[in-house]
Design a protein around this motif. Structure first.
Motif, PDB file in Angstrom:
ATOM      1  N   HIS A   1       0.838  -1.187   0.000  1.00 52.10           N
ATOM      2  CA  HIS A   1       0.000   0.000   0.000  1.00 52.10           C
ATOM      3  C   HIS A   1       0.881   1.248   0.000  1.00 52.10           C
ATOM      4  O   HIS A   1       1.819   1.344   0.812  1.00 52.10           O
ATOM      5  N   PRO A   2       0.577   2.205  -0.871  1.00 52.42           N
ATOM      6  CA  PRO A   2       1.396   3.426  -0.969  1.00 52.42           C
ATOM      7  C   PRO A   2       1.083   4.414   0.146  1.00 52.42           C
ATOM      8  O   PRO A   2       0.441   5.446  -0.069  1.00 52.42           O
ATOM      9  N   ILE A   3       1.502   4.107   1.344  1.00 51.05           N
ATOM     10  CA  ILE A   3       1.240   4.988   2.477  1.00 51.05           C
ATOM     11  C   ILE A   3       2.493   5.781   2.801  1.00 51.05           C
ATOM     12  O   ILE A   3       3.596   5.447   2.378  1.00 51.05           O
ATOM     13  N   ARG A   4       2.312   6.839   3.579  1.00 47.85           N
ATOM     14  CA  ARG A   4       3.418   7.718   3.929  1.00 47.85           C
ATOM     15  C   ARG A   4       4.109   7.234   5.205  1.00 47.85           C
ATOM     16  O   ARG A   4       3.608   6.379   5.924  1.00 47.85           O
ATOM     17  N   LEU A   5       5.261   7.842   5.456  1.00 42.42           N
ATOM     18  CA  LEU A   5       6.042   7.480   6.637  1.00 42.42           C
ATOM     19  C   LEU A   5       5.266   7.767   7.913  1.00 42.42           C
ATOM     20  O   LEU A   5       5.302   6.981   8.869  1.00 42.42           O
ATOM     21  N   LYS A   6       4.562   8.887   7.939  1.00 41.20           N
ATOM     22  CA  LYS A   6       3.794   9.258   9.119  1.00 41.20           C
ATOM     23  C   LYS A   6       2.734   8.211   9.437  1.00 41.20           C
ATOM     24  O   LYS A   6       2.507   7.859  10.599  1.00 41.20           O
ATOM     25  N   THR A   7       2.068   7.700   8.408  1.00 40.02           N
ATOM     26  CA  THR A   7       1.047   6.665   8.606  1.00 40.02           C
ATOM     27  C   THR A   7       1.667   5.377   9.107  1.00 40.02           C
ATOM     28  O   THR A   7       1.104   4.694   9.963  1.00 40.02           O
ATOM     29  N   SER A   8       2.851   5.036   8.594  1.00 38.37           N
ATOM     30  CA  SER A   8       3.535   3.823   9.045  1.00 38.37           C
ATOM     31  C   SER A   8       3.870   3.901  10.530  1.00 38.37           C
ATOM     32  O   SER A   8       3.639   2.945  11.283  1.00 38.37           O
TER      33      SER A   8
ATOM     34  N   VAL B   1       1.304  -4.430 -17.437  1.00 34.78           N
ATOM     35  CA  VAL B   1       1.758  -5.187 -16.267  1.00 34.78           C
ATOM     36  C   VAL B   1       1.761  -4.298 -15.029  1.00 34.78           C
ATOM     37  O   VAL B   1       1.370  -4.732 -13.932  1.00 34.78           O
ATOM     38  N   SER B   2       2.201  -3.057 -15.176  1.00 33.91           N
ATOM     39  CA  SER B   2       2.244  -2.143 -14.043  1.00 33.91           C
ATOM     40  C   SER B   2       0.864  -1.855 -13.478  1.00 33.91           C
ATOM     41  O   SER B   2       0.721  -1.539 -12.299  1.00 33.91           O
ATOM     42  N   ALA B   3      -0.174  -1.950 -14.315  1.00 36.30           N
ATOM     43  CA  ALA B   3      -1.530  -1.669 -13.853  1.00 36.30           C
ATOM     44  C   ALA B   3      -2.104  -2.820 -13.043  1.00 36.30           C
ATOM     45  O   ALA B   3      -2.865  -2.596 -12.094  1.00 36.30           O
ATOM     46  N   TYR B   4      -1.760  -4.061 -13.411  1.00 33.38           N
ATOM     47  CA  TYR B   4      -2.371  -5.222 -12.768  1.00 33.38           C
ATOM     48  C   TYR B   4      -1.491  -5.882 -11.716  1.00 33.38           C
ATOM     49  O   TYR B   4      -2.009  -6.553 -10.821  1.00 33.38           O
ATOM     50  N   PHE B   5      -0.187  -5.699 -11.806  1.00 29.48           N
ATOM     51  CA  PHE B   5       0.715  -6.414 -10.903  1.00 29.48           C
ATOM     52  C   PHE B   5       0.487  -6.071  -9.435  1.00 29.48           C
ATOM     53  O   PHE B   5       0.418  -6.979  -8.595  1.00 29.48           O
ATOM     54  N   PRO B   6       0.359  -4.773  -9.038  1.00 24.55           N
ATOM     55  CA  PRO B   6       0.110  -4.482  -7.621  1.00 24.55           C
ATOM     56  C   PRO B   6      -1.181  -5.096  -7.103  1.00 24.55           C
ATOM     57  O   PRO B   6      -1.237  -5.558  -5.953  1.00 24.55           O
ATOM     58  N   LEU B   7      -2.220  -5.111  -7.942  1.00 21.90           N
ATOM     59  CA  LEU B   7      -3.489  -5.711  -7.517  1.00 21.90           C
ATOM     60  C   LEU B   7      -3.348  -7.217  -7.314  1.00 21.90           C
ATOM     61  O   LEU B   7      -3.902  -7.783  -6.359  1.00 21.90           O
TER      62      LEU B   7
END
Length: 345
Positions: A91-98, A305-311
């Motif tokens: 998940h593309p979350i930020r450092l603060k959220t982590s 590939v970039s569109a489906y790979f993370p999912l």
């Protein structure tokens, strides 16, 4: 040495070497961690007994030792780090959220331990059997939350893939204009007092949002995704934190028997902070690795590939979580598993 090698390949090479060293040393480190935790248990027991004679000095050492115990406890294996690393990596979350997730999960462990011991042992003065049963069900709830989290990721990302596959006609940036009407002079002066649909009937919502008045009429996709992030984040925190730490239970029971229960609560929260500090460092490592891998694969994968790979990765991790949670939940039904080890036969 090229700029690309310095920016992408060199950090990955250093990271691979560091991971290889950690994997080779991890069995020895794990054995030493178990030994250190045993020694810390003895130190905590000795320090608690000295608080009546030296409250300030012994109490300060109790907090320091408990913090160190929590830090070392987080180094060992556990499903909490697996869940946390999976969520941070996919998940593309930020450092603060982590940092917020790791600290909340760790502090919740301490709060749950204090709440359960206080209610069952201190307030209700029930036997150890009731406490063992309570912790057993807390473990089961934690494992069921892991299964729910895996199912949530699996269903959400499979639906997103399905919706993407059904979109056969890409939308243009300006939308499909079906009707144009001239605005009144008064409305031209104050355009953001009306809906853009009164001037243009369009099918592309991005065109509506860019009416030129300087106001945002519709939420963008990033904001919409942010509104839904709290659901998996809450399940991550609960699945990790709802199961109390065995070290915290030991400290609370010992402090209760020595009539120093408030000091036991302080030591428990210090343990939680130590665990949170270790998990925060672990989360930073995961985020750094994820960012480097994204930069590495940016120029080597096609747009499809970039569109489906993370999912697909999220769906795979969801299946792994369902399997892990089911195995752990089944383990609590066995006669030798579940409940507090402190009261095992």
């Amino acid at each position: 040495m090229s700029v690309k090698f310095k920016a992408v390949y060199l950090p990955l090479l250093l990271l691979a070497v560091l991971l290889a060293i950690l994997l080779s040393l991890y069995p020895h480190l794990l054995a030493k961690t178990v030994e250190w935790q045993r020694e810390f248990n003895q130190l905590i027991s000795t320090t608690l007994k000295q608080i009546n004679q030296q409250p300030s000095e012994a109490g300060s050492w109790l907090v320091v030792i408990s913090f160190a115990y929590g830090f070392l406890h987080a180094v060992g294996p556990g499903h909490g780090k697996f869940i946390l690393s999976g969520y941070l990596a996919t998940h593309p979350i930020r450092l603060k959220t982590s940092i917020r997730l790791t600290l909340l999960a760790s502090l919740l462990q301490g709060v749950v331990a204090v709440a359960v011991i206080s209610l069952i042992v201190v307030v209700l003065t029930l036997s150890a059997g009731y406490f063992r049963l309570t912790q057993l069900w807390l473990e089961r709830i934690s494992f069921m939350l892991i299964i729910a989290l895996g199912g949530y990721w699996l269903i959400k990302n499979s639906r997103q893939i399905y919706r993407t596959l059904r979109q056969t006609k890409p939308q243009t940036a300006i939308g499909n204009i079906t009707q144009i009407r001239q605005l009144d002079a008064e409305l031209q002066i104050k355009p953001c007092l009306i809906s853009p649909l009164t001037a243009l009937s369009v099918t592309n919502k991005s065109a509506i949002n860019q009416c030129g008045c300087g106001h945002q009429h519709l939420a963008d996709p990033a904001q919409i995704n942010h509104l839904h992030d709290w659901k998996p984040q809450l399940m991550v925190v609960l699945s990790i934190g709802i199961r109390p730490c065995s070290g915290a239970i030991f400290v609370l029971f010992l402090a209760y028997m020595l009539d120093l229960y408030l000091w036991g609560v302080v030591a428990t929260m210090a343990m939680a902070l130590g665990t949170g500090s270790a998990l925060t460092l672990f989360g930073l490592l995961v985020l750094y690795t994820r960012d480097r891998m994204l930069k590495f694969g940016k120029g080597y994968f096609s747009a499809h590939v970039s569109a489906y790979f993370p999912l697909l990765v999220k769906m795979l991790f969801g299946l792994i979580l369902i399997t892990l949670g089911s195995a752990l939940l089944h383990g609590t039904t066995l006669p030798i598993s579940g409940g507090a080890a402190l009261f095992s036969r």
